[in-house]
Design a protein around this motif. Structure first.
Motif, mmCIF file in Angstrom:
data_model
loop_
_atom_site.group_PDB
_atom_site.id
_atom_site.type_symbol
_atom_site.label_atom_id
_atom_site.label_comp_id
_atom_site.label_asym_id
_atom_site.label_seq_id
_atom_site.Cartn_x
_atom_site.Cartn_y
_atom_site.Cartn_z
ATOM 1 N N GLU A 1 36.787 39.422 34.113
ATOM 2 C CA GLU A 1 36.921 39.415 32.648
ATOM 3 C C GLU A 1 38.016 38.448 32.209
ATOM 4 O O GLU A 1 37.863 37.733 31.212
ATOM 5 N N SER B 1 46.577 45.071 28.164
ATOM 6 C CA SER B 1 45.178 44.781 28.471
ATOM 7 C C SER B 1 44.816 45.378 29.825
ATOM 8 O O SER B 1 44.378 46.516 29.908
ATOM 9 N N THR C 1 44.674 39.378 36.222
ATOM 10 C CA THR C 1 44.444 40.221 35.050
ATOM 11 C C THR C 1 45.235 39.707 33.865
ATOM 12 O O THR C 1 46.247 39.013 34.017
ATOM 13 N N ASN D 1 42.533 43.918 32.045
ATOM 14 C CA ASN D 1 41.114 43.708 32.353
ATOM 15 C C ASN D 1 40.925 43.216 33.789
ATOM 16 O O ASN D 1 41.892 42.893 34.488
ATOM 17 N N THR D 2 39.680 43.142 34.240
ATOM 18 C CA THR D 2 39.388 42.762 35.625
ATOM 19 C C THR D 2 39.581 41.263 35.828
ATOM 20 O O THR D 2 39.607 40.493 34.853
#
Length: 325
Positions: free
Chosen positions: A301, A295, A121, A297-298
């Motif tokens: 991503e 952040s 991530t 995110n995955t």
């Protein structure tokens, strides 16, 4: 006899699979090491410690930060790429280690940024800024560009180092605006900011955390920020997107990596802990004090972000003919 052997073999296979599942489910069973490929005290180190401290609470295991600086982050990244893929040695990714270094030095780094790691991530994004000394005869980006075009090669900008991410930011700016401004590399953002504040160099391309106190105090004049919106601390400073240069609206980031081939179950456990940590109000506030925006995110991503920056860096380096010295 054959049926008996078959049953024994099947039972053994089932038992092995069950044990493996339990092993993954039990992760982590020992302290986790996170390699930071830069020296203690810098932005990468600070962001890492803020987030991993909370992750340690969530996972119920110690997370030990191990600083392995040198060669623009390449030494730490190389060691991280060779670590055992069991989730107990992780590392921090930056634009420098995964995009800029590979672009400026395509051979001899000792690691492949796209093949040797599993993205987990993005911890946080940090805006960039272009600023000038208050004595410079330009109060806006348009006025700055006019000065550069009327006086090609006369003015210089400071960055934190040759072929560093801020050098590429400056080079991308030069290419996007079709201007001629000379790059002066420093050994880190500290001395670059000091010379810009002292008026020894006309402009600086920097991360917000290093320059923000001087921007707010008026020791430097911000012309544009690379961020999705105007910053609360600099409400009168437009973004590059507002000014028609969306391709320059690129922040830098600090993310978490596992070695390639780390089991998905382990990666998922780490990701969930990181995402939960980054939702914690105290973590968000601590990051904001460093000029960083959480952040979380995955993995998919984050992998896309890495590839986009990797392609961007290679394009800028190729067009500008840059290389590590």
């Amino acid at each position: 006899m054959k049926k008996t052997l078959f049953k024994v073999a099947s039972l053994a296979a089932f038992s092995f699979a069950a044990l493996s599942s339990v092993a993954h489910a039990a992760y982590p069973e020992q302290p986790i090491r996170v390699i930071v490929p830069f020296a203690p005290g810098g932005s990468t180190d600070i962001v890492t410690r803020i987030v991993t401290s909370k992750m340690s609470e969530i996972l119920g295991q110690s997370i030990v930060v191990d600083n392995k600086g040198g060669a623009g982050g390449a030494i730490g990244a190389r060691e991280a790429a060779r670590a055992k893929p069991d989730g107990y040695t992780l590392s921090i990714a930056t634009v420098s280690t995964l995009a800029v270094n590979p672009a400026c030095k395509p051979t001899g780094l000792g690691y492949d940024p796209l093949k040797d790691f599993t993205p987990v991530t993005n911890f946080a994004n940090v805006p960039n800024v272009v600023a000038v000394h208050p004595s410079f005869p330009a109060k806006t980006l348009d006025e700055f560009l006019k000065q550069l075009k009327d006086n090609p090669g006369k003015f210089s900008y400071a960055s934190s180092g040759q072929c560093g991410v801020l050098h590429l930011f400056g080079e991308a700016f030069r290419q996007a605006t079709d201007t001629d401004i000379t790059h002066v590399p420093y050994k880190g953002s500290g001395p670059a900011v000091a010379d810009a504040v002292g008026g020894h160099i006309e402009a600086i391309f920097d991360n917000i955390p290093s320059s923000l106190p001087h921007l707010v105090a008026g020791n430097l004049r911000p012309l544009a920020v690379a961020w999705k919106e105007r910053l609360t601390e600099l409400p009168d400073t437009p973004t590059f997107k507002e000014l028609g240069y969306e391709q320059l609206n690129r922040p830098v980031w600090y993310g978490l990596l596992a070695p390639a081939n780390t089991p998905k179950e382990v990666v998922d456990t780490i990701y969930k802990a990181a995402a939960q940590a980054l939702q914690d109000p105290a973590v968000k506030e601590s990051l904001l004090k460093q000029g960083a925006f959480a952040s979380g995110n995955t993995p998919e991503e984050f992998a896309k972000e890495i590839k986009e920056q990797y392609d961007w860096a290679h394009e800028v380096v190729k067009k500008g003919g840059l290389e590590l010295q």
